[in-house]
Scaffold this motif. Structure first.
Motif, PDB file in Angstrom:
ATOM      1  N   UNK A  27       0.829  -1.216   0.000  1.00  0.00           N
ATOM      2  CA  UNK A  27       0.000   0.000   0.000  1.00  0.00           C
ATOM      3  C   UNK A  27       0.863   1.264   0.000  1.00  0.00           C
ATOM      4  N   UNK A  28       1.934   1.260   0.804  1.00  0.00           N
ATOM      5  CA  UNK A  28       2.842   2.411   0.832  1.00  0.00           C
ATOM      6  C   UNK A  28       3.502   2.613  -0.525  1.00  0.00           C
ATOM      7  N   UNK A  29       3.965   1.535  -1.142  1.00  0.00           N
ATOM      8  CA  UNK A  29       4.597   1.627  -2.461  1.00  0.00           C
ATOM      9  C   UNK A  29       3.640   2.216  -3.486  1.00  0.00           C
ATOM     10  N   UNK A  30       2.394   1.752  -3.489  1.00  0.00           N
ATOM     11  CA  UNK A  30       1.400   2.276  -4.421  1.00  0.00           C
ATOM     12  C   UNK A  30       1.113   3.752  -4.159  1.00  0.00           C
ATOM     13  N   UNK A  31       1.035   4.138  -2.888  1.00  0.00           N
ATOM     14  CA  UNK A  31       0.754   5.528  -2.536  1.00  0.00           C
ATOM     15  C   UNK A  31       1.891   6.442  -2.986  1.00  0.00           C
ATOM     16  N   UNK A  58       6.454  14.291   2.570  1.00  0.00           N
ATOM     17  CA  UNK A  58       5.054  13.880   2.688  1.00  0.00           C
ATOM     18  C   UNK A  58       4.813  12.625   3.516  1.00  0.00           C
ATOM     19  N   UNK A  59       5.766  12.188   4.293  1.00  0.00           N
ATOM     20  CA  UNK A  59       5.654  10.907   5.000  1.00  0.00           C
ATOM     21  C   UNK A  59       4.396  10.812   5.870  1.00  0.00           C
ATOM     22  N   UNK A  60       4.157  11.805   6.707  1.00  0.00           N
ATOM     23  CA  UNK A  60       3.000  11.754   7.609  1.00  0.00           C
ATOM     24  C   UNK A  60       1.685  11.718   6.834  1.00  0.00           C
ATOM     25  N   UNK A  61       1.605  12.496   5.780  1.00  0.00           N
ATOM     26  CA  UNK A  61       0.388  12.540   4.974  1.00  0.00           C
ATOM     27  C   UNK A  61       0.130  11.205   4.292  1.00  0.00           C
ATOM     28  N   UNK A  67      -3.022   4.359   6.319  1.00  0.00           N
ATOM     29  CA  UNK A  67      -3.633   3.816   7.532  1.00  0.00           C
ATOM     30  C   UNK A  67      -5.157   3.906   7.440  1.00  0.00           C
ATOM     31  N   UNK A  68      -5.664   5.032   6.997  1.00  0.00           N
ATOM     32  CA  UNK A  68      -7.115   5.193   6.863  1.00  0.00           C
ATOM     33  C   UNK A  68      -7.715   4.179   5.905  1.00  0.00           C
ATOM     34  N   UNK A  69      -7.053   3.991   4.766  1.00  0.00           N
ATOM     35  CA  UNK A  69      -7.533   3.031   3.781  1.00  0.00           C
ATOM     36  C   UNK A  69      -7.469   1.597   4.332  1.00  0.00           C
ATOM     37  N   UNK A  96      -4.423   3.905  14.774  1.00  0.00           N
ATOM     38  CA  UNK A  96      -3.420   2.925  14.382  1.00  0.00           C
ATOM     39  C   UNK A  96      -2.187   3.600  13.780  1.00  0.00           C
ATOM     40  N   UNK A  97      -1.045   2.943  13.934  1.00  0.00           N
ATOM     41  CA  UNK A  97       0.188   3.453  13.380  1.00  0.00           C
ATOM     42  C   UNK A  97       0.860   2.368  12.560  1.00  0.00           C
ATOM     43  N   UNK A  98       1.787   2.783  11.732  1.00  0.00           N
ATOM     44  CA  UNK A  98       2.562   1.840  10.931  1.00  0.00           C
ATOM     45  C   UNK A  98       3.838   1.528  11.681  1.00  0.00           C
TER      46      UNK A  98
END
Length: 100
Positions: A27-31, A58-61, A67-69, A96-98
């Motif tokens: 998910x992070x890679x796709x984002x 933009x890491x936090x954003x 996380x929301x998704x 939740x956190x990563x």
């Protein structure tokens, strides 16, 4: 995905969901890939911004969006898997956190 359901009352349940790191990483890679196509950063051509630069800016954003998704998707999957019938929106005990 690991799902635990705890009965708190006749109508209330506590659902604990753990999402595998591989899913989060995908998910992070796709984002970041989607962000790199639309980000405008001074000194870089559009679509050519390195991921390290995007992470610094933009890491936090990005993590917040991911996380929301993941919360939405994993909750829906958990409800389906455990045959739950939500009568109200879920309430998060904590955001939740990563964690890698």
């Amino acid at each position: 995905m690991k799902v635990e359901v705890e009965n708190l009352s006749k109508v209330e349940r506590r659902v604990r969901i753990e999402v595998p790191w591989e899913t989060i990483q995908t998910e992070l890679n796709e984002a970041y890939k989607a962000l790199s196509k639309r980000a405008r950063v001074k000194g870089f051509r559009p679509g050519k911004v390195p991921r390290k630069v995007l992470e610094q800016l933009y890491k936090k954003t990005v993590e917040g969006e991911v996380v929301g998704r993941l919360v939405d998707d994993s909750f829906r999957a958990a409800v389906e898997e455990k045959d739950l019938f939500p009568i109200d929106r879920p309430v998060l005990d904590e955001m939740p956190t990563i964690e890698s």
